[in-house]
Design an enzyme around this catalytic site. Structure first.
Site, short mmCIF file in Angstrom:
data_model
loop_
_atom_site.label_atom_id
_atom_site.label_comp_id
_atom_site.label_asym_id
_atom_site.label_seq_id
_atom_site.Cartn_x
_atom_site.Cartn_y
_atom_site.Cartn_z
N CYS A 1 0.79 -1.23 0.00
CA CYS A 1 0.00 0.00 0.00
C CYS A 1 0.83 1.29 0.00
CB CYS A 1 -1.02 0.00 1.14
SG CYS A 1 -0.53 -0.87 2.62
N ARG B 1 7.32 -11.16 5.09
CA ARG B 1 6.93 -11.01 6.48
C ARG B 1 7.52 -12.16 7.29
NH1 ARG B 1 0.45 -9.81 5.40
NH2 ARG B 1 0.78 -8.08 3.93
N GLN C 1 0.85 -11.05 -3.49
CA GLN C 1 -0.57 -10.74 -3.37
C GLN C 1 -1.15 -10.27 -4.70
OE1 GLN C 1 0.03 -7.73 -0.26
NE2 GLN C 1 -1.17 -9.01 1.12
N ASP D 1 -2.92 -7.79 -5.30
CA ASP D 1 -3.25 -6.63 -4.48
C ASP D 1 -3.84 -5.51 -5.33
OD1 ASP D 1 -3.43 -5.38 -2.08
OD2 ASP D 1 -1.27 -5.14 -1.76
N HIS E 1 -5.53 -1.24 -4.73
CA HIS E 1 -5.98 -0.15 -3.86
C HIS E 1 -6.84 0.81 -4.68
CE1 HIS E 1 -2.44 -1.76 -1.78
NE2 HIS E 1 -3.15 -1.49 -0.70
N LYS F 1 -14.31 -4.27 7.35
CA LYS F 1 -13.96 -5.06 6.17
C LYS F 1 -14.95 -6.19 5.94
CE LYS F 1 -10.91 -8.31 8.61
NZ LYS F 1 -9.63 -9.05 8.56
N HIS G 1 -8.50 -1.11 0.45
CA HIS G 1 -7.59 -2.19 0.11
C HIS G 1 -8.44 -3.39 -0.32
CE1 HIS G 1 -4.26 -0.41 2.66
NE2 HIS G 1 -5.31 0.05 3.32
#
Length: 648
Positions: free
Chosen positions: A337, A366, A384, A386, A388, A472, A518
């Site tokens: 992000c 991570r 991911q 991913d 945004h 979420k 997200h």
């Protein structure tokens, strides 16, 4: 009503209990680690049996439970205490850890110098059954903390003392079962006659509090149900899960590996696995671009100051990989992000430009404790899908609906027809725990609920489960044998827009803070690929199969014809291999079936003479002779339609 676990046990759950059992999840994250979250055992009348459960609370009050899930949790928690009593009786040298219920059963951690032997589980089960027949009572008492510390110290239970000193109030609850004593908040069954069928499953290593520097524990896993029918169904499902284990199939099908000697927790994608991944990414990229997403690529490392601005450095530092370059601290990105935000901020945006949707197959890193790593399902580096979304308040609702539609389309395309939806919202009694204003939370939550209602999605509203920066929606897909896996997430964020001052120019020519969403559809490529392997037991639908067709010439004299067919299929975009080995045809066919290749094309004298191929499917079906041009059209049609079956 919350019936979960003891104070010490709940504390360790949130701190992160690590284990290495390949068959059952830990309480830390059952879906992320192993995906053994069951369907809710919809087995005929199983839910309707024993509708009332008598329980006893920590203060001695009695009560009744009717909810199936709550009853099952109490049953399993009480069975874990019964197991601990049996273990302490058979092995008096053990020291006690924790013993909570889990979504699949229960476990208890024991500190013991000598490993439990293969036959010990059967002995423990026999002793448990013996005690259960004695109708022993679960006897709670409220005890001052000083007395409890003194009592457990005299018993030599230093780990219990540690938990009490860390977590207990001035008065804590203790449950006794026969000679067994535990620091526990309950509730429990009234007595052991209420315990139904149970089964001890396995033993695994675990570290105390998930810390590799602390005591090595031995964790015994088990499960319990109200009926033998439920237990038998679970054990059958467990056996099927072993057969589908993505680590086993990954090796057999040559899809991926984990090289622990070089990079533990990181995935090495082999050619066939990489081919499937590329197919998935190409599909997602086309669908996202068709819906107005713009793909970006950001660096894998960034200065530490970026993560201080985002807040990750302060709150997530223990999970980040950092290093020094020219006296400057850098971080391997744990999130995508901040990078997407910097791209957005590189240009001033008007409300007319919005919504802006940035997508990326973004790899993040991570730290995970070694005891929690598990194949592709729990790793230290993953990619991911991913994205945004930066939008105005007026655009929020439509953006949420469009993400839901895309998530549903994607999951169904991969063959997942069932899913469970959770809506995580704030606890209105604790506004101090959340970023953003009450108005922003109300706005976001109402838009999520409105979108769910419009799409007529059934969902579970979970109050207090939202993360501090926004509500979420989580979508958990259900696989072929009824297990739930975390997949899509739609997450509001009230923190980063303020931390980074992310704005747009509104119709009033003034700057306004954007709404930021997200979202990920598959979660991560690694975990989703592991789920996909287990869902299909390695037999991917033809559009995902790394090899769609294998050519099997009966003898060497048929190789020239087979090479010709291979060229035709490859030119038609069909993923093809040729088995040139000097082996019997039956052996080659069996090998192709074990490799889960959708179609086998056998060719001998007859096929060469007629210009055909003899078609077989991986399930053993003999389709018969086909003209090659007809076969090409059929395979291309199945591929283009992303068909889930092999009907030609």
């Amino acid at each position: 009503m919350q019936v979960r676990s003891s104070g010490g046990e709940h504390f360790l759950d949130t701190e992160g209990v690590s284990g290495s059992n390949p068959l059952a999840p830990t309480t830390q994250d059952p879906i992320l680690i192993l995906g053994f979250q069951q369907e809710r055992f919809e087995i005929g009348q199983a839910r309707n049996q024993k509708e009332l459960m008598e329980i006893i609370y920590r203060d001695g009050r009695t009560g009744e439970l009717t909810d199936y899930e709550q009853r099952l949790e109490v049953l399993r928690h009480s069975t874990s205490h019964l197991m601990a009593l049996a273990v302490a009786d058979l092995f008096p040298e053990v020291h006690l850890g924790i013993g909570p219920p889990t979504s699949e059963g229960f476990f208890y951690d024991f500190e013991r110098a000598e490993p439990f032997a293969a036959g010990d589980l059967a002995r423990i089960e026999e002793k448990m059954a013996e005690y259960a027949r004695q109708n022993l009572e679960y006897r709670p008492s409220l005890t001052p903390i000083d007395e409890a510390v003194e009592m457990f110290s005299k018993m030599g239970e230093g780990l219990k003392v540690e938990l009490i000193q860390e977590r207990a109030d001035q008065t804590l609850s203790i449950y006794r079962l026969g000679k067994f004593v535990d620091f526990c908040m309950g509730p429990h069954l009234r007595n052991t006659s209420q315990i139904g069928p149970f089964k001890l499953l396995s033993v695994a290593g675990a570290y105390w509090k998930g810390d590799e520097k602390r005591e090595q524990m031995q964790r015994i896993y088990g499960t319990a149900f109200f009926t033998q029918q439920e237990l038998d169904a679970y054990l059958q499902r467990l056996e099927e899960s072993r057969r589908r284990d993505h680590r086993k199939l990954g090796r057999e099908l040559d899809l991926f590996s984990v090289q622990d000697h070089a990079a533990p927790g990181l995935i090495f994608w082999h050619p066939k696995g990489a081919r499937v991944r590329a197919i998935i990414e190409d599909f997602l990229r086309r669908e996202h671009e068709r819906r107005g997403y713009q793909y970006v690529v950001i660096p894998h490392i960034a200065k530490g100051d970026l993560w201080r601005t985002s807040g990750h450095y302060d709150y997530y530092r223990q999970n980040m990989y950092t290093f020094q370059v020219e006296d400057e601290e850098y971080v391997l990105k744990p999130m995508n992000c901040p990078g997407h935000i910097l791209i957005y901020k590189s240009t001033m945006h008007s409300y007319r430009d919005l919504p802006i949707r940035y997508a990326e197959f973004g790899t993040v890193y991570r730290y995970e404790r070694s005891g929690t790593l598990h194949g592709m399902l729990r790793v230290r580096g993953f990619t991911q899908d991913d994205a945004h979304i930066f939008c105005t308040p007026e655009q929020v609702y439509r953006q949420v609906v469009e993400v839901m539609d895309l998530a549903e389309f994607v999951l169904k395309t991969f063959g997942f027809e069932k899913y469970r939806v959770d809506l995580s919202v704030r606890d209105p009694r604790r506004p101090q725990d959340y970023a953003g204003t009450a108005e922003e939370w109300e706005f976001a939550e109402s838009n999520l609920m409105r979108a769910l209602s419009e799409r007529q999605w059934e969902y579970h509203r979970i109050e207090g489960e939202a993360v501090f920066y926004g509500p979420k929606i989580d979508i958990k897909l259900v696989d072929a044998i009824g297990r739930e896996w975390q997949a899509s997430t739609i997450q509001f964020d009230f923190t980063l827009p303020r931390r980074f001052n992310i704005t747009y120019i509104g119709p009033d020519s003034k700057e306004h803070t954007v709404y930021m969403i997200h979202r990920a559809l598959l979660g991560s490529m690694e975990r989703f690929f592991g789920v996909l392997i287990e869902h299909y037991a390695g037999a991917f639908p033809i559009w995902l199969a790394p090899v769609q067709v294998v050519l099997i010439p009966i003898s060497e004299k048929h190789h020239e014809y087979a090479n010709h067919i291979h060229t035709l299929l490859a030119d038609a975009g069909i993923r093809t291999e040729m088995d040139r080995r000097n082996e019997k045809m039956g052996y080659k066919i069996r090998e192709a079936q074990l490799q889960k290749i959708p179609f086998m094309l056998v060719m001998g004298d007859k096929e060469v003479q007629t210009g055909t191929v003899s078609v077989r499917t991986r399930s053993g079906g003999d389709v018969g002779p086909r003209k090659i041009e007809d076969l090409v059209r059929s395979v291309q049609h199945l591929d283009a339609a992303r068909a889930l079956n092999l009907s030609i």
